[in-house]
Design a protein around this motif. Sequence first.
Motif, PDB file in Angstrom:
ATOM      1  N   ARG A   1       4.114 -92.856   0.925  1.00 34.14           N
ATOM      2  CA  ARG A   1       5.161 -93.503   1.697  1.00 34.14           C
ATOM      3  C   ARG A   1       4.746 -94.955   1.989  1.00 34.14           C
ATOM      4  N   PHE A   2       5.720 -95.854   1.947  1.00 33.06           N
ATOM      5  CA  PHE A   2       5.535 -97.155   2.585  1.00 33.06           C
ATOM      6  C   PHE A   2       5.759 -96.968   4.079  1.00 33.06           C
ATOM      7  N   MET A   3       4.968 -97.671   4.903  1.00 37.77           N
ATOM      8  CA  MET A   3       4.987 -97.376   6.340  1.00 37.77           C
ATOM      9  C   MET A   3       5.353 -98.569   7.211  1.00 37.77           C
ATOM     10  N   ASP A   4       5.707 -99.696   6.611  1.00 34.77           N
ATOM     11  CA  ASP A   4       6.011-100.880   7.407  1.00 34.77           C
ATOM     12  C   ASP A   4       7.514-100.975   7.676  1.00 34.77           C
ATOM     13  N   LEU A   5       7.881-101.846   8.587  1.00 32.23           N
ATOM     14  CA  LEU A   5       9.285-102.048   8.913  1.00 32.23           C
ATOM     15  C   LEU A   5      10.072-102.555   7.708  1.00 32.23           C
ATOM     16  N   PRO A   6      11.329-102.187   7.605  1.00 36.83           N
ATOM     17  CA  PRO A   6      12.185-102.778   6.575  1.00 36.83           C
ATOM     18  C   PRO A   6      12.465-104.239   6.897  1.00 36.83           C
ATOM     19  N   PHE A   7      12.917-104.977   5.894  1.00 37.25           N
ATOM     20  CA  PHE A   7      13.136-106.407   6.047  1.00 37.25           C
ATOM     21  C   PHE A   7      14.211-106.727   7.080  1.00 37.25           C
ATOM     22  N   HIS A   8      15.176-105.828   7.272  1.00 38.33           N
ATOM     23  CA  HIS A   8      16.242-106.122   8.221  1.00 38.33           C
ATOM     24  C   HIS A   8      15.788-106.014   9.676  1.00 38.33           C
ATOM     25  N   ALA A   9      14.562-105.510   9.923  1.00 39.61           N
ATOM     26  CA  ALA A   9      14.037-105.454  11.287  1.00 39.61           C
ATOM     27  C   ALA A   9      13.730-106.873  11.782  1.00 39.61           C
ATOM     28  N   PRO A  10      13.914-107.148  13.064  1.00 41.99           N
ATOM     29  CA  PRO A  10      13.692-108.509  13.573  1.00 41.99           C
ATOM     30  C   PRO A  10      12.309-109.077  13.273  1.00 41.99           C
ATOM     31  N   ALA A  11      11.290-108.234  13.211  1.00 38.68           N
ATOM     32  CA  ALA A  11       9.938-108.727  12.960  1.00 38.68           C
ATOM     33  C   ALA A  11       9.772-109.346  11.582  1.00 38.68           C
ATOM     34  N   TRP A  12      10.691-109.046  10.658  1.00 39.33           N
ATOM     35  CA  TRP A  12      10.551-109.529   9.279  1.00 39.33           C
ATOM     36  C   TRP A  12      11.559-110.586   8.891  1.00 39.33           C
ATOM     37  N   ARG A  13      12.537-110.855   9.685  1.00 43.56           N
ATOM     38  CA  ARG A  13      13.716-111.576   9.219  1.00 43.56           C
ATOM     39  C   ARG A  13      13.462-113.010   8.779  1.00 43.56           C
TER      40      ARG A  13
ATOM     41  N   TRP B   1      -1.638 -87.218   1.971  1.00 42.85           N
ATOM     42  CA  TRP B   1      -0.730 -88.321   2.241  1.00 42.85           C
ATOM     43  C   TRP B   1      -1.432 -89.646   2.016  1.00 42.85           C
ATOM     44  N   VAL B   2      -0.749 -90.581   1.365  1.00 43.37           N
ATOM     45  CA  VAL B   2      -1.202 -91.969   1.282  1.00 43.37           C
ATOM     46  C   VAL B   2      -0.070 -92.843   1.811  1.00 43.37           C
ATOM     47  N   LEU B   3      -0.362 -93.570   2.867  1.00 40.94           N
ATOM     48  CA  LEU B   3       0.598 -94.477   3.493  1.00 40.94           C
ATOM     49  C   LEU B   3       0.183 -95.912   3.169  1.00 40.94           C
TER      50      LEU B   3
ATOM     51  N   GLU C   1       1.142-100.194   3.465  1.00 45.76           N
ATOM     52  CA  GLU C   1       1.925-101.262   4.079  1.00 45.76           C
ATOM     53  C   GLU C   1       2.964-101.751   3.067  1.00 45.76           C
ATOM     54  N   GLY C   2       4.205-101.513   3.369  1.00 42.85           N
ATOM     55  CA  GLY C   2       5.286-101.864   2.467  1.00 42.85           C
ATOM     56  C   GLY C   2       6.609-101.481   3.094  1.00 42.85           C
ATOM     57  N   PRO C   3       7.721-101.865   2.500  1.00 45.30           N
ATOM     58  CA  PRO C   3       9.046-101.692   3.113  1.00 45.30           C
ATOM     59  C   PRO C   3       9.493-100.231   3.131  1.00 45.30           C
ATOM     60  N   SER C   4       9.528 -99.634   4.309  1.00 47.45           N
ATOM     61  CA  SER C   4       9.794 -98.199   4.412  1.00 47.45           C
ATOM     62  C   SER C   4      11.206 -97.826   3.989  1.00 47.45           C
ATOM     63  N   ASP C   5      12.143 -98.787   3.976  1.00 49.18           N
ATOM     64  CA  ASP C   5      13.485 -98.430   3.529  1.00 49.18           C
ATOM     65  C   ASP C   5      13.548 -98.202   2.023  1.00 49.18           C
ATOM     66  N   PHE C   6      12.456 -98.524   1.301  1.00 39.95           N
ATOM     67  CA  PHE C   6      12.405 -98.257  -0.140  1.00 39.95           C
ATOM     68  C   PHE C   6      11.906 -96.848  -0.437  1.00 39.95           C
ATOM     69  N   ASN C   7      11.461 -96.108   0.565  1.00 40.24           N
ATOM     70  CA  ASN C   7      10.859 -94.791   0.324  1.00 40.24           C
ATOM     71  C   ASN C   7      11.753 -93.828  -0.457  1.00 40.24           C
ATOM     72  N   PRO C   8      13.074 -93.800  -0.240  1.00 39.28           N
ATOM     73  CA  PRO C   8      13.891 -92.883  -1.058  1.00 39.28           C
ATOM     74  C   PRO C   8      13.839 -93.188  -2.552  1.00 39.28           C
ATOM     75  N   ARG C   9      13.413 -94.396  -2.917  1.00 44.01           N
ATOM     76  CA  ARG C   9      13.380 -94.781  -4.334  1.00 44.01           C
ATOM     77  C   ARG C   9      11.949 -95.047  -4.809  1.00 44.01           C
ATOM     78  N   ILE C  10      10.952 -94.618  -4.045  1.00 40.43           N
ATOM     79  CA  ILE C  10       9.585 -95.032  -4.328  1.00 40.43           C
ATOM     80  C   ILE C  10       9.097 -94.555  -5.699  1.00 40.43           C
ATOM     81  N   ASP C  11       9.635 -93.456  -6.201  1.00 35.96           N
ATOM     82  CA  ASP C  11       9.212 -92.973  -7.519  1.00 35.96           C
ATOM     83  C   ASP C  11       9.604 -93.921  -8.652  1.00 35.96           C
TER      84      ASP C  11
END
Length: 239
Positions: A94-106, A30-32, A34-44
């Motif tokens: 996998r990207f392992m960080d919060l997606p942009f819509h999370a409050p920490a990123w907004r 596994w390689v994790l 820092e990046g937007p985890s909501d992109f994981n379904p399209r990471i390829d």
Amino acid sequence: MTVEVLGVRHFSPACARRAAQRIGELRPRWVLIEGPSDFNPRIDELRLEHRQPIAIYSWFTDARGTHSCYAPFVEFAPEWAALQAAWACGAQVRFMDLPFHAPAWRDRAVRYDVRAHRGRARYSRIVAHLCERFGVDGGDALWDHMFEQAPAPPDQAARLDEYFRNLRGGQPADDEDAAREACMAQYLAWANAQGGDVVAVCGGWHQDALERAWPTLAPPAQEPRFELAQEIERHGSFL
């Protein structure tokens, strides 16, 4: 099984080389990154024959309007080097960080930034002290002076780890960093539970916190996913 957290500076050729070398040596399952985890379904999609630079563009809408953020990738970025090295050795990525819509990123316009964010007062103090000590005129010049000179010393990896640990120095996370580190720690605990070695690549500010946090967590039964807040109307991430 090994879990190794590699602290990096965004857009650092030295850290890009370190990430690629360590992943190539360990050949983890596994390689994790820092990046937007909501992109994981399209990471390829990142494996296609892109012409640099490219970016992941994230957005969401709420009652205030549309908000956006981008995560840039260039050839000398540690995140990009980690992706290439992971795929070269057959690792799951996998990207392992919060997606942009999370409050920490907004309120952020760009995901990878070398400037100190609010709440990281120790970061600013340490960098200012080192700039004065070495007689350089800013954080970029300081980094080049300390780490980007060629050839790299044999103990470069140890120097980087020491630098990042002293930069944080045990300073507690503010609310935004705490949320992001909790997310990344969950990914680490989950990947470790799947079996095989794990390498995580993250901003050096988070390295020590993640090393201490993930072993204390019960691994999620499924890959971490983060629900939309009620006020989010639409959202997405794309290249």
